[in-house]
Design a protein around this motif. Structure first.
Motif, short mmCIF file in Angstrom:
data_model
loop_
_atom_site.label_atom_id
_atom_site.label_comp_id
_atom_site.label_asym_id
_atom_site.label_seq_id
_atom_site.Cartn_x
_atom_site.Cartn_y
_atom_site.Cartn_z
N GLN A 1 -97.62 -45.60 27.36
CA GLN A 1 -97.94 -44.86 25.90
C GLN A 1 -96.63 -45.38 25.28
N ASP A 2 -95.53 -45.42 25.81
CA ASP A 2 -94.20 -45.77 25.16
C ASP A 2 -94.30 -47.23 24.65
N LYS B 1 -103.18 -47.39 23.76
CA LYS B 1 -104.12 -46.35 24.08
C LYS B 1 -105.31 -46.36 24.73
N LYS C 1 -99.58 -36.39 28.06
CA LYS C 1 -99.37 -36.77 26.63
C LYS C 1 -97.89 -36.85 26.57
N GLY D 1 -97.84 -40.14 21.98
CA GLY D 1 -98.76 -41.00 22.85
C GLY D 1 -99.85 -40.25 23.42
N SER D 2 -100.86 -40.94 23.55
CA SER D 2 -102.09 -40.78 24.52
C SER D 2 -103.00 -41.85 24.70
N ILE D 3 -103.65 -41.65 26.05
CA ILE D 3 -104.86 -42.78 26.31
C ILE D 3 -105.98 -42.16 25.91
#
Ligand code: SF4
Ligand code: SF4
Length: 472
Positions: free
Chosen positions: A130-131, A135, A164, A168-170
């Motif tokens: 995420q960093d 996604k 989370k 960020g989030s996938i």
């Protein structure tokens, strides 16, 4: 007996039909008129069948080949516009009970480091991804009912979606695990996976059995019929691919297209994606022992032919390929690429020590996600972190309907702009941000629909103010 509607692997991928098709193509490769007719048909952008596609692949008329490349570029532009979707693989475990002779995870390899990520480690990996700005992930795991049972995979998917960090989030987890039961595919579907990906490796049954001498994967029919079970279980989007270099590429192209035709005949919808991996060097694996490797020129031609044979299917290339090959592949049809990838189990959060190598293959494109994003921008593409279709229920047959009408780019373009903006705000280097913001400005100017244009401009402002996750 060849029957695309059959549920038996050996009937929908019928060896005799492939051999007959290859002979037909060999006998006709100097038939200019016929090749021209096929190119004309391809210009209708409705795709080609396996017989037509192989003849274009075998065609040696230089001017006609140029026409094929031109058409591939045009089809890609007409269907998908200039966006390129980015993703990363996440290897969960390299324990494997299979004996695939081309993969370092085969169970006999005693010197590779075996690893399985714990849920805490998965969380750390996901935060690191995420960093970087990712996604969309593709999770990978070897086949091992004791170490990697379906419960472990399901739990890992939950962990990924629930992690989370900052903004960020996938938002989409695609899954690449071994062929499994319909019941397990139902469980994956319930967990909200995106695409289920399973490479056929090779469609040539005898070679397949030799390349997979032991383990459950030895069963050609069970592996080849996996997509049928997945789709019967309700998984909307499946991803096909062969590993080029294992068998003869002409045979593979015909087999792959027959597989696509089978899915269309039975389920009314073809593959959501096609990947084009080539065999690469890895621990315990020397690609030179496989005599069927294909050179870059042939590889490019396969990509172009697939693009025009299956216009409405996303095409994926990984960091197995170097920058130059990826650049050419993007022009000819690829719509999705990985960036900043690690092919080891773990390795995003903390680099793996050289002596503890757990990688599946050597990466040829070692650039960071930011470098890949910047490169794409400079090549005139819009790097996209979009996951909108799956989250808006535009999947399976519904997705294909939009795509076949050449309307998907109306979604891809605005979503690419908005997700790129998120990336620029949250993760990009100064240089990438500057280039990206300028390109976004130009892209907005090109949106013709005034209501949509206004909406996107408003959303971009909101993104600058800290809001996230807009999509159309
Ligand atoms: Fe295991 Fe897949 Fe590697 Fe075969 S290709 S050894 S099934 S991880
Ligand atoms: Fe992919 Fe759909 Fe997003 Fe286009 S709009 S990039 S097809 S998810």
């Amino acid at each position: 007996m060849y029957n695309p509607k059959s549920d038996k692997a050996e009937e929908f991928i019928d060896h005799n039909e492939i051999i007959k098709t290859l002979e037909y193509s060999n006998n006709n490769k100097n038939n200019r008129k016929l090749i021209e007719e096929i190119i004309e048909k391809a210009k209708e952008k409705k795709g080609l069948n396996h017989k037509e596609a192989i003849l274009l692949l075998d065609n040696e008329y230089e001017d006609l080949n140029e026409e094929i490349y031109k058409l591939a570029r045009q089809i890609k532009k007409d269907f998908y516009g200039n966006r390129i979707v980015l993703f990363a693989p996440l290897y969960l475990s390299n324990y494997c009970v299979n004996g695939c002779v081309y993969c370092p995870y085969h169970y006999k390899n005693k010197h590779i480091t075996r690893k399985k990520l714990t849920q805490e480690e998965i969380e750390k990996e996901v935060i690191a991804l995420q960093d970087m700005g990712h996604k969309r992930l593709a999770i990978e795991a070897g086949e091992d009912p004791v170490n990697n049972p379906i419960e472990y995979i399901l739990k890992s998917i939950d962990t990924i979606y629930n992690t989370k960090h900052k903004n960020g989030s996938i938002r989409r987890v695609n899954v690449n695990i071994a062929a499994t039961t319909e019941e397990n595919y139902k469980k994956l579907k319930e967990r909200g996976i995106g695409t289920y990906i399973l490479f056929q490796e090779t469609y040539h049954k005898e070679n397949y059995e030799n390349l997979h001498p032991t383990g459950p994967k030895h069963n050609y029919a069970y592996h080849t019929e996996a997509m049928d079970r997945a789709m019967r279980a309700g998984i909307d989007d499946v991803g096909l691919g062969v590993l080029y270099g294992l068998s003869l590429y002409r045979y593979e192209l015909v087999g792959l297209l027959m597989h696509k035709e089978h899915l269309e005949a039975v389920f009314g919808v073809g593959p959501h994606t096609i990947s084009v991996p080539r065999i690469k060097k890895a621990d315990d694996i020397n690609p030179e022992v496989f005599d069927n490797g294909i050179d870059d020129k042939t590889f490019e031609k396969i990509i172009a032919i697939l693009r025009i044979a299956v216009p409405y299917t996303g095409m994926i290339i990984s960091t197995r390929e170097n920058e130059n090959v990826r650049k050419r592949a993007l022009e000819l049809g690829i719509t999705q690429i990985s960036g900043g990838s690690k092919t080891s189990v773990g390795g995003y959060y903390e680099a793996e020590p050289v002596e503890k190598n757990s990688s599946q293959f050597d990466v040829s494109d070692l650039r960071s996600l930011d470098e890949v994003t910047n490169w794409l921008l400079k090549l005139g593409y819009i790097p996209s972190f979009c996951t909108a279709c799956y989250r808006n229920g535009r999947v399976g047959a519904d997705f294909m309907e939009v795509c076949k009408k050449e309307e998907i780019h109306n979604f891809c373009g605005p979503n690419a702009i908005m997700t790129l903006k998120e990336y620029l705000e949250d993760y990009a280097s100064n240089e990438t941000k500057k280039t990206g913001d300028e390109i976004i400005k130009n892209e907005i100017e090109q949106i013709e629909n005034p209501i949509l244009k206004e909406k996107i401009i408003k959303n971009l402002q909101l993104i600058e103010e800290g809001k996230r996750d807009f999509r159309v």
